[in-house]
Design an enzyme around this catalytic site. Structure first.
Site, mmCIF file in Angstrom:
data_model
loop_
_atom_site.group_PDB
_atom_site.id
_atom_site.type_symbol
_atom_site.label_atom_id
_atom_site.label_comp_id
_atom_site.label_asym_id
_atom_site.label_seq_id
_atom_site.Cartn_x
_atom_site.Cartn_y
_atom_site.Cartn_z
ATOM 1 N NE ARG A 174 40.781 -44.572 -17.109
ATOM 2 C CZ ARG A 174 40.127 -43.914 -16.342
ATOM 3 N NH1 ARG A 174 39.219 -43.057 -17.503
ATOM 4 N NH2 ARG A 174 39.971 -43.938 -15.131
ATOM 5 N NE ARG A 205 41.867 -41.167 -14.492
ATOM 6 C CZ ARG A 205 40.768 -40.929 -14.768
ATOM 7 N NH1 ARG A 205 40.547 -40.429 -15.701
ATOM 8 N NH2 ARG A 205 40.338 -40.387 -13.524
ATOM 9 N NE ARG A 219 37.051 -42.184 -10.713
ATOM 10 C CZ ARG A 219 37.804 -42.461 -11.744
ATOM 11 N NH1 ARG A 219 38.040 -43.655 -10.951
ATOM 12 N NH2 ARG A 219 37.375 -42.209 -13.401
ATOM 13 C CE LYS A 261 32.674 -38.429 -18.071
ATOM 14 N NZ LYS A 261 33.174 -39.887 -17.233
ATOM 15 N NE ARG A 283 33.029 -35.112 -12.406
ATOM 16 C CZ ARG A 283 33.794 -35.619 -13.063
ATOM 17 N NH1 ARG A 283 34.653 -35.144 -13.875
ATOM 18 N NH2 ARG A 283 34.360 -36.979 -12.908
#
Ligand code: AP5
Length: 210
Positions: free
Chosen positions: A123, A156, A167, A9, A84
């Protein structure tokens, strides 16, 4: 932009923002900024985010109300990571009605779960400008440094494997129902997000022009 964590996203929203010259509003970035600055919001959000859980709807709606209508964005904006939950989506509809605004499209990005886990665990994000990298698929030119602003890259806190799994569970339970919600409003566009970032971008632009 709707879709599970790590589906791309943020990557796509940053590209679309450049392509259309409209701001990207990422609730994740807003919350991480508050955590870094150690604000009251940041301290509160951190307890939820570090566990991979959602920050309460009331807090999120407050942030969106403050951000959306204080931004000068006459050409529109891209919402990344909001809404969300169904309660957030209903709150957003109400805000749109109050401000005579509309939602033109909801892009629902889809990819296989194993691919998502691989993307998230490799990431890296720029501490300074939030540009996104991936050690496997989109590495920076200089290790640990952002190509755009030379800022430090970091991993992160919620990209640890057990938090990623939580998640994904939270996404299925609380966010996935939004697909049906937006389908019923006739604004949902399903995007296959398993290809290269450029292919996904092409797919999105094609669907937006339809
Ligand atoms: P948030 O920051 O929004 O995280 P998220 O939704 O979990 O999504 P991610 O940012 O992890 O992934 P992404 O889909 O943007 O993927 P990306 O482009 O980075 O939220 C974090 C937390 O904040 C939440 O868990 C919650 O606690 C809280 N929060 C935020 N909003 C909230 C709300 N509205 N309500 C309540 N709580 C809220 O890509 C991932 C990686 O893959 C990158 O390395 C990228 O380089 C790579 N990649 C991307 N696309 C491709 C591709 N096509 N091919 C190969 N690699 C790719």
């Amino acid at each position: 932009m709707l879709g599970p964590p790590g589906v791309g996203k943020g990557t796509q929203a940053q590209q679309l923002s450049k392509e259309f010259g409209i701001p990207q509003i990422s609730t994740g970035d807003i919350l991480r900024d508050a955590i870094q600055k150690k604000t009251v919001l940041g301290e509160k959000a951190n307890t939820f985010m570090s566990r991979g859980e959602l920050v309460p709807d009331k807090v999120m709606l407050g942030i969106i109300q403050e951000t959306l209508f204080s931004e000068h964005a006459p050409e529109g904006y891209i919402l990344d990571g909001f809404p969300r939950t169904v309660a957030q989506a209903m709150g957003l509809q109400k805000l749109f009605e109050e401000h005579n605004d509309t939602l033109s499209a909801v892009l629902s990005l889809e990819a296989d779960e194993n691919q998502i886990v691989r993307r998230l665990s490799s990431r890296r994000t720029c501490q300074n400008c939030n540009a996104l990298y991936n050690l496997l698929t989109m590495p920076p030119k200089i290790e640990g440094k952002c190509d755009v602003c030379s800022g430090e890259l970091y991993q992160r806190n919620d990209d640890r494997i057990e938090t990623i799994r939580n998640r994904l569970r939270v996404y299925k339970q609380q966010t996935e129902p939004l697909i049906g919600f937006y389908k019923s409003l006739g604004v949902l566009k399903s995007i296959n997000a398993s290809g290269l970032p450029e292919e996904v971008q092409k797919n999105i632009i094609g669907q937006l022009e339809d």
